[in-house]
Design an enzyme around this catalytic site. Structure first.
Site, short mmCIF file in Angstrom:
data_model
loop_
_atom_site.label_atom_id
_atom_site.label_comp_id
_atom_site.label_asym_id
_atom_site.label_seq_id
_atom_site.Cartn_x
_atom_site.Cartn_y
_atom_site.Cartn_z
CG LEU A 20 31.07 38.62 -77.69
CD1 LEU A 20 31.79 39.89 -78.14
CD2 LEU A 20 29.87 38.98 -76.82
CB THR A 66 37.92 30.55 -80.07
OG1 THR A 66 38.58 31.70 -79.54
CG2 THR A 66 37.14 29.85 -78.97
CE LYS A 70 41.35 31.89 -83.25
NZ LYS A 70 41.58 33.28 -83.67
CG ASP A 106 40.69 35.95 -87.35
OD1 ASP A 106 39.49 36.19 -87.14
OD2 ASP A 106 41.41 35.32 -86.56
N GLY A 132 51.87 38.75 -82.19
CA GLY A 132 51.22 37.52 -81.71
C GLY A 132 50.32 36.91 -82.77
P1 NAP Z 1 48.54 37.26 -78.61
O1 NAP Z 1 48.72 36.15 -79.57
O2 NAP Z 1 48.75 37.00 -77.16
O3 NAP Z 1 49.51 38.45 -79.08
C1 NAP Z 1 49.61 39.65 -78.35
C2 NAP Z 1 50.83 40.44 -78.81
O4 NAP Z 1 50.86 41.64 -78.04
C3 NAP Z 1 52.17 39.72 -78.56
O5 NAP Z 1 53.05 40.04 -79.62
C4 NAP Z 1 52.63 40.33 -77.26
O6 NAP Z 1 54.03 40.36 -77.12
C5 NAP Z 1 52.15 41.75 -77.42
N1 NAP Z 1 52.01 42.42 -76.13
C6 NAP Z 1 51.21 42.06 -75.11
N2 NAP Z 1 51.34 42.92 -74.08
C7 NAP Z 1 52.27 43.83 -74.46
C8 NAP Z 1 52.85 44.96 -73.83
N3 NAP Z 1 52.49 45.35 -72.61
N4 NAP Z 1 53.78 45.66 -74.52
C9 NAP Z 1 54.14 45.29 -75.77
N5 NAP Z 1 53.63 44.23 -76.42
C10 NAP Z 1 52.69 43.51 -75.77
O7 NAP Z 1 47.06 37.86 -78.70
P2 NAP Z 1 46.11 37.98 -80.00
O8 NAP Z 1 45.29 36.76 -80.10
O9 NAP Z 1 46.95 38.40 -81.15
O10 NAP Z 1 45.12 39.15 -79.55
C11 NAP Z 1 45.60 40.45 -79.36
C12 NAP Z 1 44.43 41.43 -79.21
O11 NAP Z 1 43.65 41.46 -80.39
C13 NAP Z 1 43.48 41.10 -78.07
O12 NAP Z 1 43.09 42.29 -77.46
C14 NAP Z 1 42.29 40.47 -78.78
O13 NAP Z 1 41.08 40.66 -78.08
C15 NAP Z 1 42.28 41.24 -80.09
N6 NAP Z 1 41.68 40.49 -81.19
C16 NAP Z 1 40.58 41.01 -81.81
C17 NAP Z 1 40.01 40.36 -82.87
C18 NAP Z 1 38.81 40.92 -83.56
O14 NAP Z 1 38.11 40.21 -84.28
N7 NAP Z 1 38.55 42.19 -83.40
C19 NAP Z 1 40.56 39.14 -83.32
C20 NAP Z 1 41.69 38.63 -82.67
C21 NAP Z 1 42.25 39.32 -81.60
P3 NAP Z 1 54.86 39.09 -76.55
O15 NAP Z 1 54.71 38.03 -77.61
O16 NAP Z 1 56.22 39.61 -76.40
O17 NAP Z 1 54.18 38.69 -75.28
#
Ligand code: NAP
Length: 287
Positions: A20, A66, A70, A106, A132
């Protein structure tokens, strides 16, 4: 209008078609009448190094980074901010006299809606769901806000311990504890800020929620429920928390504000945040 003088900005990722950022940045650039354009650059992992050398060759002024670049972009830069080093990820790069300089906006983005609430964070306990990539910016943001303690809940004990260990020597995040999900009933009633950094509840699985109804009912009234997800708005988690008396905050403002901080860095002037937010809302609503 693109002129012979127009300067280049962009986002590098793989894929980037879903990003976006071009919409948001070009809307702000148009509003400012600035002589810039912001482009999507899909760059495969094995092409990142030549792509960045190419950016230098053609005078790109700055770019966002992205997934999946990163972390891998970091050794290709001349300098990295302390916050990006601590988080271990760069999302914004600017061309400087010393070469490419990377930072991570961020943390600013995450904190912006919380700062706008004008709360006293001294003594507050922040509870972070997930460990994560985005949880790293959230943890740094909670510490910068002045939260007394940050508790991180994760499902994988090894990853959780590695996450904990990675902050051990950090002066930016002095107080951090990690817990398994099973501890939530004890942790939740003590938290004044609960942040979902997992993708649970994100489109298309919009009926899912990281916390059960019973767990959400144990939230303090007036606690802040913050979901990093911005599709849907609000998530099921935020809807349930709000009906319990919590203050809901979705991920759109974080997205807007991390982008605004990057554009400000490149343009060295205030940027129209309202225009950026509006352009994103219209894009998300498919207008
Ligand atoms: P990530 O690095 O993949 O981390 C995701 C985390 O969630 C990991 O710790 C993972 O655990 C955990 N997880 C995933 N599925 C799970 C489940 N079913 N039960 C328990 N824990 C679970 O992803 P990320 O980059 O941090 O992004 C995470 C979310 O934040 C996404 O929805 C993304 O769109 C959003 N986000 C938003 C912004 C914004 O500007 N608003 C910025 C960044 C991210 P494991 O490590 O054990 O797999």
């Amino acid at each position: 209008m693109i002129l012979g003088t127009t300067k280049l900005l962009g986002v590098v990722g793989y894929p980037v078609a879903h990003s976006l950022s071009p919409v948001m940045h070009n809307a702000a650039i148009a509003q400012l009448g600035a002589d810039y354009i912001y482009l999507p650059f899909p760059v495969a992992p094995d092409q990142l190094k030549p792509a960045i050398a190419g950016f230098q060759a053609i005078g790109v002024q700055g770019f966002n980074v992205t997934i999946p670049h990163k972390q891998t972009v970091m050794p290709l830069l001349s300098g990295i901010s302390e916050v990006a080093q601590v988080i271990g990820a760069v999302n914004t790069v600017a061309w400087t006299d010393q070469g490419w300089w990377g930072t991570n906006t961020d943390v600013i983005g995450f904190m912006a809606p919380l700062k706008a609430m004008n709360r006293d964070w001294q003594g507050a306990i922040a509870l972070v769901l997930g460990n994560g990539g985005s949880a790293r910016a959230v943890v740094a943001g909670c510490a910068q806000l002045g939260c007394a303690d940050t508790w991180v809940v994760g499902r994988d004990p090894k990853k959780l311990e590695a996450f904990h260990a990675s902050w051990q020597d950090s002066t930016l995040v002095p107080r951090l504890s990690v817990y398994p999900w099973s501890e939530l009933p004890v942790l939740l009633p003590q938290a004044s800020l609960v942040v979902n950094t997992t993708p649970i509840g994100m489109h298309p699985k919009v009926e899912e929620t990281p916390l059960s109804q019973a767990e959400i009912e144990s939230l303090q009234p007036g606690a802040i429920a913050y979901d990093l997800i911005y599709t849907p708005r609000p998530t099921q988690f935020l809807q349930l928390a709000q009906s319990r008396g919590a203050i809901a905050c979705d991920g759109l403002e974080m997205l807007v504000q991390q982008g605004a901080a990057a554009l400000e860095l490149w343009l060295q002037q205030p940027v129209p945040v309202d225009t950026m937010r509006q352009s994103l809302l219209e894009q998300l609503q498919g207008k």
